[in-house]
Write an enzyme that holds these catalytic residues in place. Structure first.
Site, mmCIF file in Angstrom:
data_model
loop_
_atom_site.group_PDB
_atom_site.id
_atom_site.type_symbol
_atom_site.label_atom_id
_atom_site.label_comp_id
_atom_site.label_asym_id
_atom_site.label_seq_id
_atom_site.Cartn_x
_atom_site.Cartn_y
_atom_site.Cartn_z
ATOM 1 N N GLN A 148 73.742 2.185 20.983
ATOM 2 C CA GLN A 148 72.996 1.592 19.877
ATOM 3 C C GLN A 148 73.080 2.454 18.616
ATOM 4 O O GLN A 148 73.214 1.948 17.509
ATOM 5 C CB GLN A 148 71.525 1.406 20.270
ATOM 6 N N GLU A 149 72.994 3.778 18.802
ATOM 7 C CA GLU A 149 72.950 4.681 17.657
ATOM 8 C C GLU A 149 74.312 4.860 16.989
ATOM 9 O O GLU A 149 74.398 4.912 15.757
ATOM 10 C CB GLU A 149 72.425 6.057 18.109
ATOM 11 N N SER A 150 75.382 4.977 17.786
ATOM 12 C CA SER A 150 76.672 5.333 17.180
ATOM 13 C C SER A 150 77.874 4.652 17.808
ATOM 14 O O SER A 150 78.995 4.827 17.324
ATOM 15 C CB SER A 150 76.887 6.844 17.280
#
Length: 425
Positions: free
Chosen positions: A325-327
């Site tokens: 989700q983040e990267s």
């Protein structure tokens, strides 16, 4: 041990060595080696005494019966492994393992990766380096994650001294278990002449945490100009205490590029919010450094996150959900808020994570980045009233969630993490 002299072997044991045949062997008698035949005759002659005369028994076990050292065809990398450490374990040279696997000295290996140990040209046996001829001082045993610069700083000495005491260079590879000498009276090597500084240039002494791109930005010159003035490359290693020449603004090939003409690597705003210039500047420096450094592939980084989570007692599927989700498992990702790497950890949260694990974490390092993110996830789970609040705390901040509840975008984030978690199970 099988290599012990057979003079001490009981007569029955030697007899069985001479006569035993594999199951299903041809019934026809096979030729008995003269050496064993002589031993059998001596045994028959001395049957009353029950002892074989020592003169009739070879001093060593026949070479055919001695076990040969077998090098496996491959090695599966585990956490903490280094190429040099793997080579040493199997009696190979580091260069042979690198060549066999088409790797370079700065190549990143990761848990689960399979390295070839045999095949192609015969590997060259690794010779143990000669111990430095020094007196006094002490030794330090290298641990996983250590660097020569870090070891020097921890013991309050210069990196150049550690290199000299151990006859190493800046490109030398160290590995867990290796002994590093700290202190001694070996003669320091002659220093290479530093690049000459022109009248318009100045000198800068590198400090811990400095990067070439950051130094160039701070002095208002291009990175290429700093590299050229110091005869360095983007991949060159710098260390605290090293002197750099900062070229003058009028020097050929080192003219300052106006800030207005520079396209930043990281924008100043995200989702309608503009971040302070100092934060965006730091983000751009970190992005430039990551762009110039070797990093794991997306698949490799996914494996690193999962392995770190298992080691730290966190559900791997949950940790991978956050990383995705983040990267998208991209270690080169840097946001305008200066959230760094795969787990998108900002420096202040990195300091918190360092306290949680009991050591300084470098968010630019892929393993440390994963450790920081997983440590924060673990702490949020331990201190939040439920998993949803723990997930929300990673995005919105635990205090903000407890005081204001989840914002609408936070609720969307929580739902996304839970959905990704199911996919990774």
């Amino acid at each position: 041990m099988i290599a012990a002299t057979t003079a001490t072997l009981p007569a029955v044991m030697l007899s069985s060595l001479a006569l035993a045949q594999p199951a299903g062997a041809d019934a026809r008698p096979s030729t008995i080696p003269a050496m064993l035949a002589a031993a059998m005759e001596a045994q028959a002659a001395a049957s009353k005494a029950g002892v074989i005369p020592a003169a009739s028994v070879p001093a060593a076990v026949p070479a055919a019966l001695q076990p040969a050292r077998v090098t496996p065809s491959s090695h599966r990398v585990v956490r903490g492994d280094t190429v040099s450490g793997i080579a040493a374990r199997y009696g190979l040279s580091t260069s042979a393992v690198l060549k066999l696997n088409k790797l370079k000295l700065n190549s990143v290996i990761y848990p689960g990766q399979k390295l070839k140990l045999t095949g192609g040209s015969a590997p060259t046996p690794r010779k143990a380096p000669a111990a430095p001829a020094t007196t006094g001082g002490k030794t330090y045993t290298v641990k996983s994650g250590d660097t020569l610069g870090g070891i020097a700083a921890r013991h309050g000495v210069k990196l150049s001294q550690v290199l000299s005491w151990n006859r190493l260079s800046m490109s030398s590879i160290i590995y867990p278990g290796q002994k590093i000498r700290i202190g001694g009276s070996s003669a320091a090597p002659a220093k290479a002449n530093p690049p000459a500084a022109t009248a318009s240039s100045r000198s800068y002494t590198i400090k811990s945490g400095d990067t070439l791109s950051g130094i160039a930005s701070r002095h208002g010159v291009r990175l290429a100009a700093v590299l050229s003035a110091n005869r360095l490359k983007v991949t060159s290693i710098i260390y605290p205490g090293q002197k750099l020449v900062i070229p003058g603004k009028s020097g050929a090939g080192s003219a300052v590029q106006p800030a207005s003409n520079v396209t930043p690597l990281v924008p100043s705003s995200f989702l309608g919010f503009t971040y302070p210039p100092a934060v965006v500047s730091s983000a751009n420096k970190n992005k430039a450094l990551l762009n110039a450094s070797p990093v794991p592939s997306l698949a490799q980084m996914k494996s690193i996150v999962a392995d770190t989570a298992r080691r730290m007692g966190v559900d791997p599927a949950l940790a991978m959900a956050f990383a995705y989700q983040e990267s998208g498992f991209n270690q080169r990702a840097v946001s305008p808020a200066n959230a760094i790497g795969t787990m998108q950890v900002i420096p202040s949260s990195g300091e918190w994570a360092s306290g949680l694990v009991g050591r300084k974490l470098n968010l630019l390092d892929p393993y440390d980045n994963a450790t920081a993110g997983v440590a924060i996830i673990r702490q949020l789970i331990r201190t939040s009233k439920n998993l949803d609040y723990a997930i929300a705390g990673y995005y919105q901040g635990q205090y903000s969630v407890s005081k204001h509840g989840m914002y609408s975008d936070t609720k969307t984030y929580v739902a996304a993490i839970k959905a990704h978690r199911k996919n990774f199970r």
